[in-house]
Design a protein around this motif. Structure first.
Motif, PDB file in Angstrom:
ATOM      1  N   HIS A 142      -6.753   8.026  -4.307  1.00 57.41           N
ATOM      2  CA  HIS A 142      -6.817   6.570  -4.231  1.00 57.41           C
ATOM      3  C   HIS A 142      -7.522   6.179  -2.941  1.00 57.41           C
ATOM      4  CE1 HIS A 142      -4.340   5.963  -7.665  1.00 57.41           C
ATOM      5  NE2 HIS A 142      -3.206   6.328  -7.125  1.00 57.41           N
ATOM      6  N   TYR A 145      -8.527   0.922  -0.036  1.00 57.51           N
ATOM      7  CA  TYR A 145      -8.544  -0.399  -0.682  1.00 57.51           C
ATOM      8  C   TYR A 145      -7.527  -0.473  -1.810  1.00 57.51           C
ATOM      9  CZ  TYR A 145     -10.174  -4.132  -3.794  1.00 57.51           C
ATOM     10  OH  TYR A 145     -10.228  -5.224  -4.623  1.00 57.51           O
ATOM     11  N   LYS A 146      -7.469   0.532  -2.658  1.00 53.06           N
ATOM     12  CA  LYS A 146      -6.553   0.483  -3.796  1.00 53.06           C
ATOM     13  C   LYS A 146      -5.097   0.479  -3.343  1.00 53.06           C
ATOM     14  CE  LYS A 146      -5.598   2.417  -8.332  1.00 53.06           C
ATOM     15  NZ  LYS A 146      -5.983   3.401  -9.369  1.00 53.06           N
ATOM     16  N   GLN A 149      -4.678  -3.125  -1.398  1.00 48.40           N
ATOM     17  CA  GLN A 149      -5.035  -4.385  -2.052  1.00 48.40           C
ATOM     18  C   GLN A 149      -4.611  -4.466  -3.519  1.00 48.40           C
ATOM     19  OE1 GLN A 149      -6.217  -6.837  -0.186  1.00 48.40           O
ATOM     20  NE2 GLN A 149      -6.215  -5.455   1.586  1.00 48.40           N
ATOM     21  N   ILE A 150      -4.458  -3.340  -4.174  1.00 54.15           N
ATOM     22  CA  ILE A 150      -4.112  -3.355  -5.592  1.00 54.15           C
ATOM     23  C   ILE A 150      -2.650  -3.006  -5.835  1.00 54.15           C
ATOM     24  CG2 ILE A 150      -4.585  -2.283  -7.837  1.00 54.15           C
ATOM     25  CD1 ILE A 150      -7.495  -2.121  -7.022  1.00 54.15           C
ATOM     26  N   GLN A 154       3.032  -5.415  -5.403  1.00 58.52           N
ATOM     27  CA  GLN A 154       2.768  -5.813  -6.780  1.00 58.52           C
ATOM     28  C   GLN A 154       3.870  -5.308  -7.706  1.00 58.52           C
ATOM     29  OE1 GLN A 154       0.157  -7.869  -7.735  1.00 58.52           O
ATOM     30  NE2 GLN A 154      -0.117  -8.018  -5.514  1.00 58.52           N
ATOM     31  N   GLU A 237     -14.812  -1.705  -2.234  1.00 57.08           N
ATOM     32  CA  GLU A 237     -13.820  -2.002  -3.269  1.00 57.08           C
ATOM     33  C   GLU A 237     -13.707  -0.886  -4.313  1.00 57.08           C
ATOM     34  OE1 GLU A 237     -14.503  -5.868  -4.887  1.00 57.08           O
ATOM     35  OE2 GLU A 237     -14.045  -6.887  -2.997  1.00 57.08           O
ATOM     36  N   GLU A 239     -12.080   2.209  -6.078  1.00 56.63           N
ATOM     37  CA  GLU A 239     -10.648   2.482  -6.218  1.00 56.63           C
ATOM     38  C   GLU A 239     -10.306   3.967  -6.195  1.00 56.63           C
ATOM     39  OE1 GLU A 239      -8.819   0.410  -9.460  1.00 56.63           O
ATOM     40  OE2 GLU A 239      -9.990  -1.413  -9.097  1.00 56.63           O
TER      41      GLU A 239
END
Length: 247
Positions: A142, A145-146, A149-150, A154, A237, A239
Motif C-alpha cells: 500500500h 497515500y492509501k 487518505q483512503i 473510514q 495518488e 494506491e
C-alpha cells in the motif's frame, strides 16, 4: 492478530480481488527480464489463491505463510485442483531451508503486515538468500497515500444474507500505519442465528525511498517501481506500489 476463523472466510471476502492481474503482471516482468526458470516462492501465500493460479500456469510453486489455518485452506485448494504444491509454516522474516528460486513474490500487500523496520529488512535479506543469481523479487505494498487518505478513519461494510461485516480503520501506533477493527456476523445454518467474531489487523507502510534503500542494502538491483498494475511510475495518488528487483 488471529486468522483462525478469518482464514475460512478470506476467499469469499476477496472474491473480487484482481488475482489475474497479479499473475499477468508477474509473467510480463519475467518475460521482460528473460527469467527462464519456473520455480516460484509465494511468501505470505494465505489461502493459496495465487499459489494455485501460478501452479496452473506451469510454475513450480512453493507457498509459505504464518497461519496454519490459511495453509490448511491452501492445501485443500491445491488438492482440489489436482496440484501438488508444498506449503510451509514459516515467518517470512525468518525464512530458512527452502532452497533457491527463480522468482519470489510477496503479493496482496502482505508485506504491510510487518510492523517494524527491522522485520522488513530481515525479510529482504532472507528473500535475497533464497533467490538464484539474477533471479527476480516482486512485491507490492500500500502507498503512503492509501494508508493515510483512503483507509484512515473510514468505515466499510458488507451485508449479505449469510455474512456481514463492519470494518473500521483507525490510526496505528506508527507513522503511516493503520489498525483495522473488523466485526463479522456469520450465519449458522443449523440455528438460523448469526455468530459474531472480531479481528484486529494492523498494517504499516513506508515511503518508496525507504523500501528502495532497504532493497539496495540487501544487495538487490532495483529494476522497476510501478503503480497499480501498470507499467508506469507512481504518482502522489497511486494506491498500490510494485517493486521489481534482481539479485
Amino acid at each position: 492478530m488471529s486468522y483462525e476463523r478469518f482464514a475460512y472466510l478470506y476467499d469469499e471476502l476477496m472474491r473480487d480481488a484482481p488475482y489475474e492481474q497479479w499473475v499477468s503482471f508477474v509473467k510480463e516482468k519475467l518475460k521482460k527480464y528473460e527469467i527462464e526458470g519456473s520455480s516460484l516462492l509465494d511468501l505470505a501465500c494465505g489461502t493459496g489463491e495465487l499459489s494455485v493460479r501460478f501452479a496452473i500456469e506451469g510454475f513450480q510453486v512453493t507457498g509459505v505463510d504464518l497461519s496454519s489455518d490459511m495453509l490448511t485452506v491452501a492445501q485443500t485448494k491445491a488438492l482440489n485442483h489436482g496440484l501438488k504444491v508444498p506449503f510451509y509454516l514459516q515467518n517470512m522474516a525468518e525464512l530458512e531451508g527452502l532452497g533457491q528460486f527463480d522468482v519470489i513474490g510477496i503479493f496482496c500487500d502482505s508485506l504491510n503486515y510487518l510492523s517494524s523496520e527491522e522485520t522488513v529488512i530481515q525479510t529482504f535479506s532472507k528473500t535475497f538468500q533464497h533467490l538464484k543469481k539474477d533471479a527476480i523479487f516482486i512485491f507490492d505494498v500500500h502507498s503512503v497515500y492509501k494508508i493515510n487518505q483512503i483507509f484512515m478513519d473510514q468505515t466499510f461494510t458488507m451485508n449479505e444474507d449469510h455474512l456481514a461485516y463492519i470494518w473500521n480503520s483507525f490510526p496505528g501506533e506508527f507513522p503511516n500505519s493503520v489498525e483495522h477493527e473488523l466485526s463479522f456476523f456469520v450465519l449458522d445454518e443449523q440455528s438460523g442465528k448469526y455468530d459474531r467474531f472480531d479481528e484486529l489487523h494492523q498494517q504499516r507502510t513506508f515511503s518508496i525511498e525507504q523500501y528502495s534503500n532497504w532493497l539496495v542494502e540487501a544487495g538487490f538491483e532495483i529494476l522497476e517501481i510501478n503503480a497499480d498494475f501498470e507499467t508506469k511510475a507512481p504518482n502522489p495518488e497511486s494506491e498500490r506500489i510494485f517493486f521489481i528487483a534482481r539479485k
